[in-house]
Design a protein around this motif. Structure first.
Motif, PDB file in Angstrom:
ATOM      1  N   THR A  41       0.865  -1.183   0.000  1.00 28.49           N
ATOM      2  CA  THR A  41       0.000   0.000   0.000  1.00 28.49           C
ATOM      3  C   THR A  41       0.901   1.233   0.000  1.00 28.49           C
ATOM      4  O   THR A  41       2.096   1.155   0.297  1.00 28.49           O
ATOM      5  CB  THR A  41      -0.913   0.036   1.236  1.00 28.49           C
ATOM      6  OG1 THR A  41      -0.096   0.040   2.415  1.00 28.49           O
ATOM      7  CG2 THR A  41      -1.875  -1.145   1.264  1.00 28.49           C
ATOM      8  N   ILE A  42       0.299   2.369  -0.318  1.00 25.26           N
ATOM      9  CA  ILE A  42       1.051   3.616  -0.329  1.00 25.26           C
ATOM     10  C   ILE A  42       0.234   4.698   0.364  1.00 25.26           C
ATOM     11  O   ILE A  42      -0.997   4.773   0.202  1.00 25.26           O
ATOM     12  CB  ILE A  42       1.405   4.052  -1.779  1.00 25.26           C
ATOM     13  CG1 ILE A  42       2.340   5.270  -1.771  1.00 25.26           C
ATOM     14  CG2 ILE A  42       0.160   4.315  -2.607  1.00 25.26           C
ATOM     15  CD1 ILE A  42       2.931   5.593  -3.133  1.00 25.26           C
ATOM     16  N   TYR A  43       0.920   5.514   1.139  1.00 28.79           N
ATOM     17  CA  TYR A  43       0.272   6.645   1.818  1.00 28.79           C
ATOM     18  C   TYR A  43       0.513   7.882   0.971  1.00 28.79           C
ATOM     19  O   TYR A  43       1.640   8.305   0.755  1.00 28.79           O
ATOM     20  CB  TYR A  43       0.863   6.829   3.211  1.00 28.79           C
ATOM     21  CG  TYR A  43       0.139   7.892   4.019  1.00 28.79           C
ATOM     22  CD1 TYR A  43      -1.134   7.656   4.544  1.00 28.79           C
ATOM     23  CD2 TYR A  43       0.733   9.132   4.248  1.00 28.79           C
ATOM     24  CE1 TYR A  43      -1.797   8.621   5.284  1.00 28.79           C
ATOM     25  CE2 TYR A  43       0.081  10.105   4.995  1.00 28.79           C
ATOM     26  CZ  TYR A  43      -1.185   9.847   5.504  1.00 28.79           C
ATOM     27  OH  TYR A  43      -1.840  10.814   6.233  1.00 28.79           O
ATOM     28  N   LEU A  44      -0.600   8.443   0.465  1.00 28.04           N
ATOM     29  CA  LEU A  44      -0.490   9.524  -0.511  1.00 28.04           C
ATOM     30  C   LEU A  44      -1.551  10.580  -0.235  1.00 28.04           C
ATOM     31  O   LEU A  44      -2.743  10.259  -0.156  1.00 28.04           O
ATOM     32  CB  LEU A  44      -0.671   8.943  -1.922  1.00 28.04           C
ATOM     33  CG  LEU A  44      -0.274   9.787  -3.117  1.00 28.04           C
ATOM     34  CD1 LEU A  44       1.212  10.095  -3.118  1.00 28.04           C
ATOM     35  CD2 LEU A  44      -0.643   9.043  -4.414  1.00 28.04           C
ATOM     36  N   ASN A  45      -1.111  11.811  -0.054  1.00 30.20           N
ATOM     37  CA  ASN A  45      -2.030  12.938   0.153  1.00 30.20           C
ATOM     38  C   ASN A  45      -3.034  12.664   1.272  1.00 30.20           C
ATOM     39  O   ASN A  45      -4.242  12.919   1.143  1.00 30.20           O
ATOM     40  CB  ASN A  45      -2.776  13.270  -1.149  1.00 30.20           C
ATOM     41  CG  ASN A  45      -1.822  13.683  -2.259  1.00 30.20           C
ATOM     42  OD1 ASN A  45      -0.826  14.367  -2.019  1.00 30.20           O
ATOM     43  ND2 ASN A  45      -2.136  13.269  -3.486  1.00 30.20           N
ATOM     44  N   GLY A  46      -2.538  12.095   2.372  1.00 33.56           N
ATOM     45  CA  GLY A  46      -3.380  11.865   3.543  1.00 33.56           C
ATOM     46  C   GLY A  46      -4.250  10.642   3.479  1.00 33.56           C
ATOM     47  O   GLY A  46      -5.143  10.459   4.323  1.00 33.56           O
TER      48      GLY A  46
END
Length: 628
Positions: free
Chosen positions: A334-339
């Motif tokens: 998974t990726i954490y992107l823009n909150g």
């Protein structure tokens, strides 16, 4: 003016010649953009002058040739070698061929005469094929009322046929007409990428009699690759893999991709996100498709690693938010992107060290070194990019028009966006001047592959305040790995909204010293969605978008094959084109590109050479002669 001359007779003659030229009508300019490797479509538009040749034929022979005959003559002028062969194969006897050749030469001479009326004899002479120039000139300036020379002219025509020179004359006259109808060509960016034959376009431009180029973002990454940027080079290869055009690199430019393929086969398998985009008539085998998919993954992952290194190396460009490999949870993919956290799909992170995702494997470093050596030692690529540097620029002010491929970076309230680098502020014209300095400096120092100027070429490809890109970020990674299309959005610079405002456009023109009422900004880069009612003429005619739409993937969303622009002494015409199928189909059916012309503006008074860039040069020469 001082009229007391001490110059020689020859200098006085030159002075009078220059002063006279100033009063001739300005030559016709032809603007094209976003060619994207589509050689056949570009070649056709170039050869027909965006419909200008047919217009000349229609006026010159309106009472002499039928519409079908005019069309046949036009195609002969576009493709003289091919049409000649076809016509001769259809004729039964040598006598029939000879009669047709003589009549055709006379028609072409008449059309050359008609097309050359606003040029000096000297300029017309330079446009003629050198080996036949003398005889063509004699026929060109014959006087029908001069009965003393009628047998002389007739003998010239008869001997051209007798000595089997007719085909050579017909071909030479056809290319002369192409050259006379369009005096100067502007290419407003993006020659490279997507289409299969940018090298053929470059060869055509090198042979063109008068051309300038405004660099596009896709041209910049090729220049960056040759200048030593590994990041630009991986991007070039990735795009070629994506569009099934690796043959451009291997076959056209002789760059060996075997080391890259070996690496790719060791680490990567099939992956639907990285399969090449294929044309309907694609003949790829399953093995070839798989190899391209593997290469595509390998080069993309090297690009993403190199991006991290670039971001760390160039904090002044403030692109930390693009360090995406550091935002991934490799265990959960998974990726954490823009909150927000997004699942990743079609991943291929086999070569990524989660603890240090910017690190290249030893094999990757070796392949990059081999590829860079091959890029920088391709003689053909060097010749093409040398020409691109010589004839190119970030922008051009020409005949009171400002030519920029992409945009002028603006703030939300229409002010020039500032970019601060090393305690210096750049905005407006100064920003573009800085970018041009960076391009030229990097290209002249190809061994400095990680210096500031070379790294700036990557910023020009995808940086927020790049005049060639014009968006807040390039979401390449997201498009490969994240299904949610909300993450794919690339927000355009306020320029693309504000360019509808006449005041904003005039402010930009004034920044570049263009304050004439008939000045325009001419852009490429962004396809005009005419299918949705978008108008390419903006800001009450102050700005014109001519994205050529040659790239076939765009044509479904735009509804047309883009625009070109014609600017002659009477004014500007925007030409909208329908898609071009192929040269083979065009010749078979004698089907020209269907084009619609739209008046941008018509001058009240016909423009003369004295009002052009060439006129300014002539005035300087006149001034020097006056001082002698």
């Amino acid at each position: 003016m001082n009229t007391r001359f001490t110059t020689s007779s020859a200098e006085l003659t030159e002075l009078m010649n220059l002063r006279s030229i100033l009063n001739l009508p300005k030559g016709t300019e032809h603007f094209v953009s976003d060619l994207h490797g589509e050689f056949e479509a570009f070649q056709h538009v170039l050869r027909n002058g965006s419909g200008s040749i047919k217009e000349k034929i229609a006026v010159a022979f309106q009472n002499k040739l039928t519409t079908d005959e005019q069309n046949e003559l036009a195609f002969l002028i576009y493709y003289p070698e091919e049409v000649l062969d076809e016509i001769k194969q259809q004729m039964i006897s040598t006598e029939e061929i000879n009669i047709w050749q003589k009549e055709t030469i006379q028609l072409l001479i008449e059309l050359v005469r008609f097309s050359s009326t606003k040029y000096t004899r000297s300029k017309v002479r330079k446009s003629l094929p050198p080996a036949q120039a003398y005889l063509i000139e004699e026929l060109l300036y014959q006087d029908a009322s001069d009965y003393n020379k009628q047998d002389y002219y007739e003998q010239i025509l008869s001997d051209i046929i007798l000595f089997k020179q007719a085909d050579t004359f017909i071909i030479g006259l056809s290319y002369t007409i192409q050259r006379l109808v369009v005096d100067h060509l502007h290419v407003v960016g993006d020659i490279y990428d997507r289409g299969p034959s940018p090298d053929k376009i470059m060869e055509t431009l090198i042979q063109h009699h008068s051309v300038d180029i405004q660099w596009g973002n896709h041209d910049i990454i090729w220049l960056g690759a040759f200048a030593g940027s590994h990041l630009c080079m991986t991007t070039v290869i990735r795009i070629c893999a994506r569009y099934n055009n690796l043959s451009i690199i291997e076959d056209s430019y002789g760059i060996n991709l075997r080391p890259l393929l070996s690496l790719a086969e060791n680490y990567y398998d099939d992956n639907p996100a990285f399969r090449p985009k294929e044309a309907k008539d694609s003949e790829l085998t399953d093995k070839e498709r798989r190899q391209i998919t593997q290469i595509h993954q390998a080069i993309a992952m090297m690009q993403f690693k190199l991006e991290l290194q670039w971001i760390d190396r160039r904090p002044e460009y403030a692109m930390e938010k693009r360090a995406l490999l550091r935002h991934i949870d490799y265990k959960t993919e998974t990726i954490y992107l823009n909150g927000k956290t997004y699942p990743l799909e079609n991943t291929c992170f086999h070569t990524v060290n989660p603890e240090a995702p910017d690190l290249l494997l030893p094999e990757e470093k070796k392949v990059l070194k081999q590829l860079m050596h091959a890029f920088q030692h391709s003689e053909k690529l060097k010749r093409h990019l040398d020409f691109l540097i010589k004839k190119g620029s970030m922008y051009l002010c020409y005949n009171n028009n400002l030519l920029i491929h992409g945009c002028m970076p603006l703030t939300e309230d229409g002010q020039f966006q500032s970019l601060t680098l090393h305690d210096q502020y750049y905005q407006g014209k100064a920003l573009l001047d800085f970018f041009e300095e960076a391009v030229r400096t990097a290209y002249e120092q190809p061994d400095s592959h990680q210096d500031f100027y070379t790294d700036t070429l990557w910023y020009l490809w995808c940086g927020e305040y790049s005049s060639l890109f014009g968006k807040d970020e390039m979401t390449t990674f997201e498009r490969y790995f994240i299904k949610d299309k909300a993450t794919h959005v690339e927000n355009k610079n306020p320029y693309y909204r504000l360019r509808n405002c006449p005041t904003v456009c005039q402010n930009i023109l004034t920044e570049f010293g263009l304050s004439e009422t008939d000045s325009h900004i001419i852009n490429g880069h962004t396809p005009v969605k005419e299918i949705n009612g978008e108008n390419p003429i903006k800001a009450e005619g102050k700005l014109i978008v001519i994205d050529g739409g040659f790239s076939k993937p765009y044509q479904q969303t735009t509804g047309i094959a883009g625009y070109t622009l014609i600017y002659n002494s009477y004014g500007m015409q925007l030409v909208a084109h329908q898609p071009f199928t192929s040269k083979k189909e065009a010749l078979k059916n004698r089907q020209d590109i269907i084009s619609t012309k739209r008046l941008v503006d018509r001058v009240v008074k016909r423009k003369r050479v004295k009002e052009t860039n060439i006129g300014a040069q002539l005035l300087k020469m006149i001034d020097e002669l006056n001082k002698k």
